[in-house]
Design an enzyme around this catalytic site. Structure first.
Site, PDB file in Angstrom:
ATOM      1  CD  GLU A   1       5.685  -3.315  -9.200  1.00 37.85           C
ATOM      2  OE1 GLU A   1       6.517  -4.213  -8.980  1.00 37.85           O
ATOM      3  OE2 GLU A   1       5.259  -2.548  -8.309  1.00 37.85           O
TER       4      GLU A   1
ATOM      5  CD  GLU B   1      -5.588  -8.828  -3.315  1.00 38.61           C
ATOM      6  OE1 GLU B   1      -5.401  -9.146  -2.121  1.00 38.61           O
ATOM      7  OE2 GLU B   1      -4.709  -8.296  -3.998  1.00 38.61           O
ATOM      8  CD  GLN B   2      -1.172 -12.978  -2.490  1.00 39.33           C
ATOM      9  OE1 GLN B   2      -0.931 -14.184  -2.426  1.00 39.33           O
ATOM     10  NE2 GLN B   2      -0.635 -12.106  -1.656  1.00 39.33           N
TER      11      GLN B   2
ATOM     12  CG  ASP C   1      -4.659   2.243   2.126  1.00 40.67           C
ATOM     13  OD1 ASP C   1      -5.465   1.611   1.416  1.00 40.67           O
ATOM     14  OD2 ASP C   1      -3.434   2.015   2.145  1.00 40.67           O
TER      15      ASP C   1
ATOM     16  CG  HIS D   1      -1.963  -1.045   1.222  1.00 41.93           C
ATOM     17  ND1 HIS D   1      -3.306  -0.766   1.277  1.00 41.93           N
ATOM     18  CD2 HIS D   1      -1.866  -2.393   1.122  1.00 41.93           C
ATOM     19  CE1 HIS D   1      -3.993  -1.896   1.232  1.00 41.93           C
ATOM     20  NE2 HIS D   1      -3.139  -2.900   1.152  1.00 41.93           N
TER      21      HIS D   1
ATOM     22  CD  GLN E   1       8.157  -7.385  -8.068  1.00 46.48           C
ATOM     23  OE1 GLN E   1       8.399  -8.291  -7.285  1.00 46.48           O
ATOM     24  NE2 GLN E   1       6.937  -7.014  -8.388  1.00 46.48           N
TER      25      GLN E   1
ATOM     26  CB  ALA F   1      15.068  -8.105  -5.107  1.00 48.93           C
TER      27      ALA F   1
HETATM   28  N1  UDP Z   1       8.800  -5.451  -3.927  1.00 50.22           N
HETATM   29  C1  UDP Z   1      10.108  -5.152  -4.236  1.00 50.22           C
HETATM   30  N2  UDP Z   1      11.075  -6.008  -3.819  1.00 50.22           N
HETATM   31  C2  UDP Z   1      10.837  -7.147  -3.117  1.00 50.22           C
HETATM   32  C3  UDP Z   1       9.494  -7.456  -2.805  1.00 50.22           C
HETATM   33  C4  UDP Z   1       8.506  -6.592  -3.234  1.00 50.22           C
HETATM   34  O1  UDP Z   1      10.393  -4.125  -4.868  1.00 50.22           O
HETATM   35  O2  UDP Z   1      11.769  -7.870  -2.794  1.00 50.22           O
HETATM   36  C5  UDP Z   1       7.745  -4.510  -4.328  1.00 50.22           C
HETATM   37  C6  UDP Z   1       7.043  -4.899  -5.598  1.00 50.22           C
HETATM   38  O3  UDP Z   1       7.691  -4.338  -6.712  1.00 50.22           O
HETATM   39  C7  UDP Z   1       5.659  -4.325  -5.371  1.00 50.22           C
HETATM   40  C8  UDP Z   1       5.464  -4.417  -3.867  1.00 50.22           C
HETATM   41  O4  UDP Z   1       6.757  -4.507  -3.313  1.00 50.22           O
HETATM   42  O5  UDP Z   1       5.606  -2.977  -5.762  1.00 50.22           O
HETATM   43  C9  UDP Z   1       4.687  -5.644  -3.444  1.00 50.22           C
HETATM   44  O6  UDP Z   1       3.343  -5.410  -3.616  1.00 50.22           O
HETATM   45  P1  UDP Z   1       2.355  -6.562  -4.091  1.00 50.22           P
HETATM   46  O7  UDP Z   1       0.997  -5.959  -4.144  1.00 50.22           O
HETATM   47  O8  UDP Z   1       2.838  -7.190  -5.336  1.00 50.22           O
HETATM   48  O9  UDP Z   1       2.454  -7.679  -2.970  1.00 50.22           O
HETATM   49  P2  UDP Z   1       2.379  -7.678  -1.370  1.00 50.22           P
HETATM   50  O10 UDP Z   1       3.735  -7.371  -0.893  1.00 50.22           O
HETATM   51  O11 UDP Z   1       1.368  -6.647  -0.966  1.00 50.22           O
HETATM   52  O12 UDP Z   1       1.967  -9.087  -1.074  1.00 50.22           O
END
Ligand code: UDP
Length: 430
Positions: A377, A393-394, A124, A21, A354, A352
């Site tokens: 992404e 909700e995945q 939010d 978020h 991402q 990392a």
């Molecule tokens: N992310 C990242 N590096 C990591 C893990 C996650 O940059 O090692 C970022 C990813 O690019 C995304 C967010 O964290 O923007 C994760 O959000 P997402 O809704 O995909 O999953 P959640 O973490 O909420 O399960």
């Protein structure tokens, strides 16, 4: 001139305590910062602010500053150690404390809003009380959704008609009613906890929906073309006004920084290591494996994944997280595995970059848990996805990838043995 003296429109951005978020809301604030006459301010707690400092610095370096205002996290009242303020930094059986902190932050948020009297609030969905505060101050509150419209339509429908209460078993597929587009089937085992149990949390759901309906409107990190039929339905039933403003990750065109990792030495090292390693790989040759900011696997599953990745013969960049934020063990590694995959596979522990990795030409396929941000992404990178949803909700997001847009293939079916995983990875690579 006149323009310079005109007061700026001060907009507050208030994210929930989870990276999934905080990251998109910071991106949105950075987008607002590019508009002349707007002064965006991220309003959050200290440890969560630390995660976004590199992003804010980068935006400021381009001449688009975002202000920062802090309120205290209710550490004592939630019995969490100081500095632990994010879903990703608590163990899974303590995640309820983060949700408790939401309610406990109400007074602090009330105070900071009244003290600084912004011109608008984008907050939010869990912060439902901000609608009433905004009304009191005569300013608009806009509700922010970090997840897309497709999963929200499914959840709305299930809350209303509860068809899942009538299925024979948890693994019996049923069709989601009243949904446009292709017929979507799900199983009860795939639903978020609040839907699985009758009466569970539905009063909280009602509070959120009511405050959303009474707010000025809704912004969603999605784009109309991605889910237009569902956007139309969502507009009809869920809000007075909706803006589909995503993917907000595009605010950082090259994804250079990799957002949400903070300024820690470990995050910086990982960033450099990943990009350097990818630089030596051929275009489209690498499988990128990442499961978001807080999901993690037990050792037994990690071991099978390790063997499956090795057996697939593909080059891979794999992000492994532990249950408690940054602390990652290595006991799961099969005997001699690290040596065998040396050069072929890179294991990154913790965080990392991402966005930067997905944007890299060496990456050919993305294995993802289908968190909404990762989905956007991934789609934005144009790379096919291997889906492995885990919670929340995945599973719904996954249907959008696999069944509606058909740009991904499922890996998931409970526990995955290495041979199954090898099969899917090899097929996809072909
Ligand atoms: N992310 C990242 N590096 C990591 C893990 C996650 O940059 O090692 C970022 C990813 O690019 C995304 C967010 O964290 O923007 C994760 O959000 P997402 O809704 O995909 O999953 P959640 O973490 O909420 O399960």
């Amino acid at each position: 001139g006149e323009e310079e003296r005109a007061p700026k429109l001060r907009v507050f951005f208030m994210p929930f305590f989870a990276s999934g978020h905080i990251i998109p809301m910071t991106d949105l604030a950075c987008i607002f910062a590019k508009r002349p006459g707007v002064e965006p301010t991220m309003v959050t707690t200290p440890a969560n602010a630390a995660l976004i400092l590199p992003t804010l610095d980068r935006s400021a370096s381009f001449g688009h500053p975002v202000q920062l205002l802090l309120y205290s996290f209710p550490s004592a009242a939630t019995n969490l150690p100081s500095g632990i303020e994010n879903l990703a930094s608590v163990s899974s059986d303590e995640s309820w404390k983060i949700y408790k902190a939401v309610d406990l932050s109400r007074d602090a948020q009330d105070r900071i809003i009244r003290e600084h009297t912004p011109d608008a609030i984008i907050s939010d969905i869990p912060f439902w009380w901000t609608t009433a505060i905004a009304k009191d101050l005569g300013i608009p509150r806009i509700t922010f959704h970090a997840v897309g419209v497709f999963p929200q339509c499914i959840m709305n429908n299930l809350v209303k008609n509860r068809v899942h209460d009538h299925v024979r078993t948890d693994s019996h597929p049923f069709t989601i009613p009243d949904l446009p587009g292709p017929s979507i089937k799900m199983m009860k085992s795939e639903l978020p906890e609040f839907l699985k149990h009758r009466d569970h949390l539905t009063s909280a759901w009602d509070d959120l929906k009511k405050s959303q309906l009474e707010s000025y409107g809704v912004v969603v990190n999605t784009f109309y073309e991605l889910e237009h039929e569902y956007c139309d339905l969502f507009r009809e039933v869920d809000c007075r006004r909706a803006w589909f403003v995503g993917p907000v990750a595009l605010c950082d065109e090259q994804g250079k920084v990799g957002r949400g990792g903070g300024q820690s030495e470990a995050a910086r090292e990982n960033r450099e290591r990943c990009i350097r390693w990818l630089g030596g790989k051929e275009a489209g040759s690498v499988l990128f494996v990442c499961f978001g900011s807080w999901c993690y696997f037990e050792d037994e599953q990690l071991r099978e994944m390790a063997l499956g990745l090795e057996a697939s013969g593909m080059e891979f960049l794999w992000v492994v997280r532990g249950d408690h934020g940054e602390h990652v063990k290595t006991e799961w590694m099969p005997e001699g595995w690290e040596e065998r995959v040396q050069g072929k596979g890179l294991v990154v522990k913790g965080w990392a970059p991402q966005a930067a990795i997905l944007a890299h030409e060496a990456v050919g396929v993305f294995m993802t848990h289908c968190g909404w941000n990762s989905l956007l992404e991934g789609l934005g990178s144009g790379k096919p996805m291997l889906t492995w949803p885990l919670v929340f909700e995945q599973f719904m997001n996954e249907r959008l990838v696999v069944e509606v847009h058909k740009v991904g293939v499922r890996v998931w079916d409970g526990f995955i043995s290495s041979s199954e995983k090898e099969k899917v990875v090899v097929q996809e690579a072909d």
